[in-house]
Design a protein around this motif. Sequence first.
Motif, PDB file in Angstrom:
ATOM      1  N   VAL A 127       0.838  -1.198   0.000  1.00  0.00           N
ATOM      2  CA  VAL A 127       0.000   0.000   0.000  1.00  0.00           C
ATOM      3  C   VAL A 127       0.874   1.250   0.000  1.00  0.00           C
ATOM      4  CG1 VAL A 127      -1.683   1.329   1.332  1.00  0.00           C
ATOM      5  CG2 VAL A 127      -1.959  -1.155   1.098  1.00  0.00           C
ATOM      6  N   ARG A 128       1.901   1.261   0.841  1.00  0.00           N
ATOM      7  CA  ARG A 128       2.788   2.436   0.940  1.00  0.00           C
ATOM      8  C   ARG A 128       3.428   2.758  -0.406  1.00  0.00           C
ATOM      9  NH1 ARG A 128       4.852  -0.382   5.617  1.00  0.00           N
ATOM     10  NH2 ARG A 128       3.859   0.410   7.512  1.00  0.00           N
ATOM     11  N   GLN A 129       3.803   1.721  -1.155  1.00  0.00           N
ATOM     12  CA  GLN A 129       4.488   1.947  -2.427  1.00  0.00           C
ATOM     13  C   GLN A 129       3.527   2.021  -3.618  1.00  0.00           C
ATOM     14  OE1 GLN A 129       8.142  -0.110  -3.257  1.00  0.00           O
ATOM     15  NE2 GLN A 129       8.602  -0.489  -1.106  1.00  0.00           N
ATOM     16  N   GLY A 130       2.235   2.003  -3.324  1.00  0.00           N
ATOM     17  CA  GLY A 130       1.254   2.195  -4.386  1.00  0.00           C
ATOM     18  C   GLY A 130       1.114   1.040  -5.353  1.00  0.00           C
ATOM     19  N   ARG A 131       1.488  -0.158  -4.912  1.00  0.00           N
ATOM     20  CA  ARG A 131       1.385  -1.319  -5.788  1.00  0.00           C
ATOM     21  C   ARG A 131      -0.063  -1.839  -5.837  1.00  0.00           C
ATOM     22  NH1 ARG A 131       5.553   0.763  -6.748  1.00  0.00           N
ATOM     23  NH2 ARG A 131       7.605  -0.260  -6.818  1.00  0.00           N
ATOM     24  N   THR A 132      -0.377  -2.587  -6.870  1.00  0.00           N
ATOM     25  CA  THR A 132      -1.638  -3.325  -6.874  1.00  0.00           C
ATOM     26  C   THR A 132      -1.557  -4.373  -5.767  1.00  0.00           C
ATOM     27  OG1 THR A 132      -2.024  -2.993  -9.230  1.00  0.00           O
ATOM     28  CG2 THR A 132      -3.102  -4.894  -8.203  1.00  0.00           C
ATOM     29  N   THR A 133      -2.523  -4.366  -4.869  1.00  0.00           N
ATOM     30  CA  THR A 133      -2.479  -5.271  -3.723  1.00  0.00           C
ATOM     31  C   THR A 133      -3.625  -6.274  -3.787  1.00  0.00           C
ATOM     32  OG1 THR A 133      -3.647  -3.567  -2.459  1.00  0.00           O
ATOM     33  CG2 THR A 133      -1.259  -3.734  -2.144  1.00  0.00           C
ATOM     34  N   VAL A 134      -3.288  -7.538  -3.545  1.00  0.00           N
ATOM     35  CA  VAL A 134      -4.280  -8.616  -3.451  1.00  0.00           C
ATOM     36  C   VAL A 134      -4.263  -9.092  -2.000  1.00  0.00           C
ATOM     37  CG1 VAL A 134      -4.981 -10.892  -4.255  1.00  0.00           C
ATOM     38  CG2 VAL A 134      -3.885  -9.283  -5.844  1.00  0.00           C
ATOM     39  N   PHE A 135      -5.342  -8.820  -1.291  1.00  0.00           N
ATOM     40  CA  PHE A 135      -5.454  -9.187   0.126  1.00  0.00           C
ATOM     41  C   PHE A 135      -6.290 -10.458   0.221  1.00  0.00           C
ATOM     42  CE2 PHE A 135      -7.519  -9.022   4.294  1.00  0.00           C
ATOM     43  CZ  PHE A 135      -6.435  -8.772   5.140  1.00  0.00           C
ATOM     44  N   VAL A 136      -5.706 -11.508   0.814  1.00  0.00           N
ATOM     45  CA  VAL A 136      -6.354 -12.819   0.858  1.00  0.00           C
ATOM     46  C   VAL A 136      -6.660 -13.198   2.305  1.00  0.00           C
ATOM     47  CG1 VAL A 136      -6.162 -15.258   0.238  1.00  0.00           C
ATOM     48  CG2 VAL A 136      -5.071 -13.511  -1.197  1.00  0.00           C
ATOM     49  N   GLN A 137      -7.903 -13.556   2.577  1.00  0.00           N
ATOM     50  CA  GLN A 137      -8.306 -14.038   3.905  1.00  0.00           C
ATOM     51  C   GLN A 137      -9.084 -15.330   3.707  1.00  0.00           C
ATOM     52  OE1 GLN A 137      -7.182 -12.152   6.559  1.00  0.00           O
ATOM     53  NE2 GLN A 137      -7.663 -14.005   7.683  1.00  0.00           N
ATOM     54  N   ASP A 138      -8.571 -16.442   4.271  1.00  0.00           N
ATOM     55  CA  ASP A 138      -9.212 -17.725   3.979  1.00  0.00           C
ATOM     56  C   ASP A 138      -9.932 -18.364   5.153  1.00  0.00           C
ATOM     57  OD1 ASP A 138      -7.139 -18.630   5.519  1.00  0.00           O
ATOM     58  OD2 ASP A 138      -6.221 -19.883   3.978  1.00  0.00           O
ATOM     59  N   THR A 139      -9.907 -17.759   6.327  1.00  0.00           N
ATOM     60  CA  THR A 139     -10.652 -18.277   7.478  1.00  0.00           C
ATOM     61  C   THR A 139     -11.105 -17.098   8.329  1.00  0.00           C
ATOM     62  OG1 THR A 139      -9.314 -20.297   7.529  1.00  0.00           O
ATOM     63  CG2 THR A 139     -10.572 -19.792   9.503  1.00  0.00           C
ATOM     64  N   ASP A 140     -12.282 -17.197   8.927  1.00  0.00           N
ATOM     65  CA  ASP A 140     -12.744 -16.157   9.840  1.00  0.00           C
ATOM     66  C   ASP A 140     -12.049 -16.371  11.183  1.00  0.00           C
ATOM     67  OD1 ASP A 140     -14.071 -14.280  11.375  1.00  0.00           O
ATOM     68  OD2 ASP A 140     -15.949 -14.556  10.285  1.00  0.00           O
ATOM     69  N   ILE A 141     -10.849 -15.797  11.290  1.00  0.00           N
ATOM     70  CA  ILE A 141     -10.003 -16.018  12.473  1.00  0.00           C
ATOM     71  C   ILE A 141     -10.658 -15.483  13.736  1.00  0.00           C
ATOM     72  CG2 ILE A 141      -7.777 -15.480  13.532  1.00  0.00           C
ATOM     73  CD1 ILE A 141      -7.543 -17.448  11.267  1.00  0.00           C
ATOM     74  N   SER A 142     -11.399 -14.403  13.626  1.00  0.00           N
ATOM     75  CA  SER A 142     -12.040 -13.839  14.817  1.00  0.00           C
ATOM     76  C   SER A 142     -13.028 -14.828  15.419  1.00  0.00           C
ATOM     77  CB  SER A 142     -12.724 -12.515  14.481  1.00  0.00           C
ATOM     78  OG  SER A 142     -13.714 -12.689  13.493  1.00  0.00           O
TER      79      SER A 142
END
Length: 428
Positions: A127-142
């Motif tokens: 995010v800081r460097q302005g790249r395309t970011t793919v955020f992956v979440q595979d389990t509801d950890i909460s």
Amino acid sequence: MYLIAIHVPIHVDGAGGNYLATDWIESLRLLRDSLEGRFGPIAVIAPSCAYDPEGSSQTLERVDAAGEGFQMIPSFNIDCSIRDYWLKHRSGWKQQLRDAVSKAKVVHSGLDDVYRPISYEGFLEGVRQGRTTVFVQDTDISVQCRQLHADRDILHRGLSVGYSKMFERWTRKSVGQASLSLLKGQQLIDRYGGYAKNAKLFHDTSYSIDDIVSLDFIVDRCHALSNRVASGRAPRFVYCGRLTPRKGIVDSIDIVAKCHELGVPIEFDIIGHGEQLDQIEKRIDELKMRSAIRMLGRMAYGPELFEKLRSYDGLLFTPLAEDTPRMIFDGYATGLPLIAYDIDYCVERQSAESATFLMPRGDIENSAKRLAELAMQPEKLTQLSEAAHEAAIYHAAENWYRRRAQWTFEAAEKNGTPMTMPLAVTSS
């Protein structure tokens, strides 16, 4: 390059060779092929650990970086304490991330742990460097955290609530910043989709369309099951994965033992390795179930494993808390219905594919009664198996990786990330 910042360690031998779990390498191959070289090579930056094939819970394979177009960037030892991570390793890890992200077009990461946010640091740097970011979440950890600590003392319950709230806060912020958020399952979409800039529901699978058994094979197997049940024998179930407490394998053993008490001689095989191995072996001996429950050890992800799974009648999965294992879909590929505790993800699978049979989580007595009844209904198992086959086609890796690649291309284009043309395919 397409940079994956992840907490899963790279195993390193004394000669500098890098190893990953066989299923992890297969996922990288699928991702590489689906992206068609548009972002350059795929690089993995991650903590490290010593290569120890006997001590590993998974089968390891050496990474042929040059031959397969991968770059491995091992970092600090994953076995460090939380204190050492923050005081000794974090600054060096962040510098490595800065250097790697500066060369990347896309940064693929997630939120792995609040106490040691290893992968998350990669997302923040992207995010800081302005790249395309793919955020992956595979389990509801909460949810998983709350469930795993529900029966503990008030201090641990309080800590789990605090941890869950922090995890939710960071995830909401992340999906709001990410170019693309891949959320595994409807529960995560419901929890975080409203905060996201660009969220997509996904399921990570690694089996190929070619790995899916034919419908004729399933019909023949179910016919054989009907004959076995008619002659007084019961179905054969299997678990395939890590042997770790939260997977609830001991519950499965207790349920199978209770089925035997009810006069239904179910057989159960356990494929895998992990830190709970000794406890599982001990429980089998305590219940005198060696004749019905077998420990088959670890198996490499690939044809041998799929061939083995084809010999069963169902996948038995009794997790103690929320979980989203890929083995559910590997089971579908071999026509195996899911027989599972009623955690949210398994309830979703039942609703989405009708290939799941649910049992009450944590209730050994009633789960055994449910399983014993199912075991004596081969026609019901046949219906579930046919539904699993249909689901396998939709969830095949080629289909999912094509979808997520297209989502990534669209996110990159929107972010102004330059892409090359797809690699040309040459005929031999």
